[in-house]
Write an enzyme that holds these catalytic residues in place. Structure first.
Site, PDB file in Angstrom:
ATOM      1  N   LYS A 179       0.833  -1.207   0.000  1.00  0.00           N
ATOM      2  CA  LYS A 179       0.000   0.000   0.000  1.00  0.00           C
ATOM      3  C   LYS A 179       0.866   1.255   0.000  1.00  0.00           C
ATOM      4  O   LYS A 179       0.578   2.225  -0.706  1.00  0.00           O
ATOM      5  CB  LYS A 179      -0.953  -0.031   1.203  1.00  0.00           C
ATOM      6  CG  LYS A 179      -2.051  -1.070   1.010  1.00  0.00           C
ATOM      7  CD  LYS A 179      -2.791  -1.460   2.269  1.00  0.00           C
ATOM      8  CE  LYS A 179      -3.682  -2.668   1.951  1.00  0.00           C
ATOM      9  NZ  LYS A 179      -4.313  -3.265   3.127  1.00  0.00           N
TER      10      LYS A 179
ATOM     11  N   GLN B  93      -4.814  -2.028   9.326  1.00  0.00           N
ATOM     12  CA  GLN B  93      -4.605  -3.353   8.733  1.00  0.00           C
ATOM     13  C   GLN B  93      -5.168  -4.442   9.642  1.00  0.00           C
ATOM     14  O   GLN B  93      -4.825  -4.507  10.821  1.00  0.00           O
ATOM     15  CB  GLN B  93      -3.099  -3.565   8.481  1.00  0.00           C
ATOM     16  CG  GLN B  93      -2.770  -4.827   7.731  1.00  0.00           C
ATOM     17  CD  GLN B  93      -3.332  -4.837   6.303  1.00  0.00           C
ATOM     18  OE1 GLN B  93      -3.156  -3.879   5.554  1.00  0.00           O
ATOM     19  NE2 GLN B  93      -4.027  -5.902   5.944  1.00  0.00           N
TER      20      GLN B  93
ATOM     21  N   ASP C  67     -11.563   1.838   3.493  1.00  0.00           N
ATOM     22  CA  ASP C  67     -11.772   0.393   3.370  1.00  0.00           C
ATOM     23  C   ASP C  67     -13.264   0.067   3.186  1.00  0.00           C
ATOM     24  O   ASP C  67     -13.608  -1.050   2.792  1.00  0.00           O
ATOM     25  CB  ASP C  67     -11.283  -0.299   4.653  1.00  0.00           C
ATOM     26  CG  ASP C  67     -10.060  -1.156   4.414  1.00  0.00           C
ATOM     27  OD1 ASP C  67      -9.745  -1.425   3.237  1.00  0.00           O
ATOM     28  OD2 ASP C  67      -9.428  -1.565   5.404  1.00  0.00           O
TER      29      ASP C  67
END
Ligand code: NDP
Length: 289
Positions: free
Chosen positions: A54, A98, A121
């Site tokens: 990322k 994460q 997300d």
């Protein structure tokens, strides 16, 4: 007839190139640079790899990325305090924590603490609600990647019979809602579905996300179906395969995604897409559809 391969590597590269242009334009016109905060708790090797990918994508596209690493024994409060700090950081457009998190931390509580307008997300209940009612919000990256693959491959979704195999909150349910939004007629299957083959054979578009190799075999699809295989499974011989029996199904399908190189590369591209859109909202300019 062998199916056309839907090349996720090429399509995601095209999206990233378009995003790099969008970032340049945004900077020139508004002086806003999109910023993504990535939070890693502990040292899970797979999570470290994902976070690294990322960061690299941000760098390539000209986004600012800020990485925050907390120790594996960090408390829930420490993480919630960091999320609050990032919620209030005017240069951060997207916050990504994460997953998975260590067991002393409640994942749902952390997701709910992220400001819905920075939840790139797309897991916050507010964004899930926006997806259900069809208003603007962040869409979760993997299922959003599936929709982009289909649209950029000119697959007709309006009026199509779409069957989704799998009903997880991160793939099956959101992809079904997005297909509905695209005017497909949707059916969602799961482990209790009585005759999976019978339902799958109705599909014009079949999306499979079960985490089990060969969930869908050639006898379960009709000629000409478009197949999107979200699954990623490592076999004992080390080979990476999806959830669909690719060799046999690709003889009947009109188009199919490979594994690897299908849905996989789309996830990070869509994370970047969501972050750039978030920055566009901050700058007060129209977002990408
Ligand atoms: P989950 O384990 O959360 O969900 C699997 C779903 O499949 C469940 O709804 C389950 O049903 C259903 N299912 C399992 N076995 C069968 C079966 N034999 N017949 C019908 N339905 C079945 O998985 P995820 O959704 O998180 O992930 C699915 C796959 O996608 C995995 O391989 C994962 O690695 C991959 N993935 C890939 C990503 C990427 O490429 N970037 C990102 C996310 C996931 P029930 O609800 O009844 O248990």
């Amino acid at each position: 007839m062998a199916a056309k391969i839907i090349d996720g590597k090429a399509i995601s590269a095209q999206i990233r190139a378009e995003l790099a242009e969008e970032v340049k334009k945004l900077q020139q016109e508004t002086s806003v640079t999109p910023g993504l905060a990535v939070v890693l708790v502990g040292d899970n090797p797979a999570s470290k790899v994902y976070v690294g990918q990322k960061e690299k994508a941000c760098e390539e596209l000209g986004l600012v990325s800020k990485k925050y690493v907390l120790p594996g024994d960090a408390s829930e409060k420490e993480l919630l305090d960091l999320v609050e700090q990032l919620n209030n950081d005017p240069e951060i457009d997207g916050i990504l924590v994460q997953l998975p998190l260590p067991k002393q931390i409640d994942e749902n509580k952390v997701i709910a603490a992220i400001h819905p307008d920075k939840d790139v997300d797309g897991f916050h209940p507010v964004n899930v609600g926006r997806l259900v009612i069809g208003t603007e919000g962040f869409k979760p990256c993997t299922p959003y990647g599936v929709i982009h693959l289909l649209k950029r491959s000119d697959v007709q979704l309006t009026g199509a019979e779409a069957v989704v195999v799998g009903r997880s909150n991160i793939v099956g349910k959101p992809v079904a809602l997005m297909l509905l939004q695209e005017n497909a007629t949707i059916t969602v299957c799961h482990s209790k579905t009585k005759d999976l083959g019978e339902v799958c054979r109705r599909a014009d578009v079949l999306v499979v996300a079960t985490g089990r190799p060969k969930t869908v075999t050639a006898d379960m699809v009709k000629d000409g179906v478009v197949v999107i295989d979200v699954g990623v499974n490592r076999l004992e011989n080390g080979k990476l395969v999806g959830d669909v029996d690719f060799d046999a199904v690709s003889q009947k399908a009109s188009a199919i995604t490979p594994v690897p190189g299908g849905v996989g590369p789309m996830t990070i591209a869509m994370l970047m897409y969501n972050t750039v859109n978030s920055a566009k909202r901050r700058a007060g300019v129209p977002v990408m559809a």
